[in-house]
Design an enzyme around this catalytic site. Structure first.
Site, PDB file in Angstrom:
ATOM      1  N   HIS A   1      36.399  -9.485   8.735  1.00 54.36           N
ATOM      2  CA  HIS A   1      35.303  -8.555   8.451  1.00 54.36           C
ATOM      3  C   HIS A   1      35.497  -7.249   9.229  1.00 54.36           C
ATOM      4  O   HIS A   1      35.308  -6.164   8.695  1.00 54.36           O
ATOM      5  CB  HIS A   1      33.957  -9.149   8.871  1.00 54.36           C
ATOM      6  CG  HIS A   1      33.514 -10.366   8.107  1.00 54.36           C
ATOM      7  ND1 HIS A   1      33.219 -11.559   8.717  1.00 54.36           N
ATOM      8  CD2 HIS A   1      33.299 -10.569   6.782  1.00 54.36           C
ATOM      9  CE1 HIS A   1      32.823 -12.444   7.819  1.00 54.36           C
ATOM     10  NE2 HIS A   1      32.879 -11.882   6.625  1.00 54.36           N
TER      11      HIS A   1
ATOM     12  N   LYS B   1      19.026 -21.031   2.271  1.00 53.22           N
ATOM     13  CA  LYS B   1      20.363 -21.387   2.737  1.00 53.22           C
ATOM     14  C   LYS B   1      20.316 -21.779   4.216  1.00 53.22           C
ATOM     15  O   LYS B   1      19.570 -21.197   4.993  1.00 53.22           O
ATOM     16  CB  LYS B   1      21.279 -20.159   2.548  1.00 53.22           C
ATOM     17  CG  LYS B   1      22.738 -20.506   2.399  1.00 53.22           C
ATOM     18  CD  LYS B   1      23.508 -19.322   1.843  1.00 53.22           C
ATOM     19  CE  LYS B   1      24.918 -19.290   2.380  1.00 53.22           C
ATOM     20  NZ  LYS B   1      25.647 -18.097   1.980  1.00 53.22           N
TER      21      LYS B   1
HETATM   22  P1  ADP Z   1      29.191 -14.040   1.690  1.00 54.16           P
HETATM   23  O1  ADP Z   1      28.256 -15.009   2.339  1.00 54.16           O
HETATM   24  O2  ADP Z   1      28.537 -13.041   0.803  1.00 54.16           O
HETATM   25  O3  ADP Z   1      30.436 -14.644   1.105  1.00 54.16           O
HETATM   26  P2  ADP Z   1      30.755 -13.338   3.957  1.00 54.16           P
HETATM   27  O4  ADP Z   1      30.136 -13.050   5.280  1.00 54.16           O
HETATM   28  O5  ADP Z   1      31.512 -14.595   3.831  1.00 54.16           O
HETATM   29  O6  ADP Z   1      29.620 -13.173   2.900  1.00 54.16           O
HETATM   30  O7  ADP Z   1      31.709 -12.140   3.524  1.00 54.16           O
HETATM   31  C1  ADP Z   1      31.235 -10.829   3.356  1.00 54.16           C
HETATM   32  C2  ADP Z   1      32.327  -9.964   2.767  1.00 54.16           C
HETATM   33  O8  ADP Z   1      33.431  -9.934   3.634  1.00 54.16           O
HETATM   34  C3  ADP Z   1      32.883 -10.417   1.420  1.00 54.16           C
HETATM   35  O9  ADP Z   1      33.111  -9.277   0.622  1.00 54.16           O
HETATM   36  C4  ADP Z   1      34.181 -11.046   1.754  1.00 54.16           C
HETATM   37  O10 ADP Z   1      35.104 -10.957   0.686  1.00 54.16           O
HETATM   38  C5  ADP Z   1      34.617 -10.181   2.912  1.00 54.16           C
HETATM   39  N1  ADP Z   1      35.567 -10.868   3.768  1.00 54.16           N
HETATM   40  C6  ADP Z   1      35.393 -12.028   4.406  1.00 54.16           C
HETATM   41  N2  ADP Z   1      36.502 -12.388   5.083  1.00 54.16           N
HETATM   42  C7  ADP Z   1      37.415 -11.408   4.849  1.00 54.16           C
HETATM   43  C8  ADP Z   1      38.768 -11.184   5.251  1.00 54.16           C
HETATM   44  N3  ADP Z   1      39.404 -12.092   5.988  1.00 54.16           N
HETATM   45  N4  ADP Z   1      39.386 -10.071   4.827  1.00 54.16           N
HETATM   46  C9  ADP Z   1      38.733  -9.198   4.040  1.00 54.16           C
HETATM   47  N5  ADP Z   1      37.472  -9.342   3.611  1.00 54.16           N
HETATM   48  C10 ADP Z   1      36.814 -10.429   4.019  1.00 54.16           C
END
Ligand code: ADP
Length: 160
Positions: free
Chosen positions: A21, A45
């Site tokens: 992130h 959730k």
């Molecule tokens: P959600 O609960 O909506 O899936 P997340 O917190 O898992 O939210 O992810 C939020 C965003 O961060 C999403 O767009 C996801 O694709 C992106 N993301 C998560 N991990 C990575 C990563 N390793 N590299 C790039 N983007 C990421």
């Protein structure tokens, strides 16, 4: 010429925030005037970490980025975008299943909320990083440190 500020919302659960992130936000900083990293709260959730803890980590991680703010919202992401005057959503793409999922949502958000989603493809080093994997490691008693920004300190004893 007047220029509308480019404001992006980066929505997610951030349960917990990972290096993946952080890397995505850092790459997006030059593209936008402001990025709001926002935790979408779904009351149905169950999360591993509570909202206050997740917000605290986001604030710590982005403290030194002046154009990055941290917030949270309930209900629709597009309603939050309207409230904060954001015309863009930021999302990351790690693989084809992210693409399939994100495609529908971004088309929907463009239709109902008139917001454009900007996608960044994850850096190869981080394409296998996910909050889900981190939670599984923690629950199984492993060490999640390699996946986490240094500001995120997890007290494994509190989780047990
Ligand atoms: P959600 O609960 O909506 O899936 P997340 O917190 O898992 O939210 O992810 C939020 C965003 O961060 C999403 O767009 C996801 O694709 C992106 N993301 C998560 N991990 C990575 C990563 N390793 N590299 C790039 N983007 C990421």
């Amino acid at each position: 010429m007047n220029h509308t500020p480019k404001i992006a919302v980066f929505p997610g659960s951030f349960d917990p925030i990972t290096k993946g992130h952080v890397e995505l936000v850092k790459r997006a900083v030059p593209l936008f005037d402001k990025i709001i990293v926002a935790i979408g709260v779904n009351t149905k959730k169950k999360y591993l970490f509570d909202l206050d803890q997740r917000l605290q980590w986001l604030n710590d991680v982005f403290e030194s980025e002046p154009s990055v703010e941290v917030d949270h919202y309930e209900k629709l992401t597009v309603a939050f975008c309207k409230k904060v005057n954001a015309n863009f959503l930021l999302r990351g793409l790690r693989n084809a299943s992210d693409f399939d999922y994100e495609k529908t949502i971004s088309q929907l958000n463009a239709m109902v909320g008139d917001v454009e989603t900007v996608f960044l493809i994850s850096e190869p080093t981080y394409s296998h990083f996910s909050s889900t994997i981190v939670r599984e490691i923690i629950i199984a008693g492993g060490d999640p440190t390699p996946f986490l920004p240094e500001e995120v300190k997890i007290n494994l004893k509190e989780i047990e």
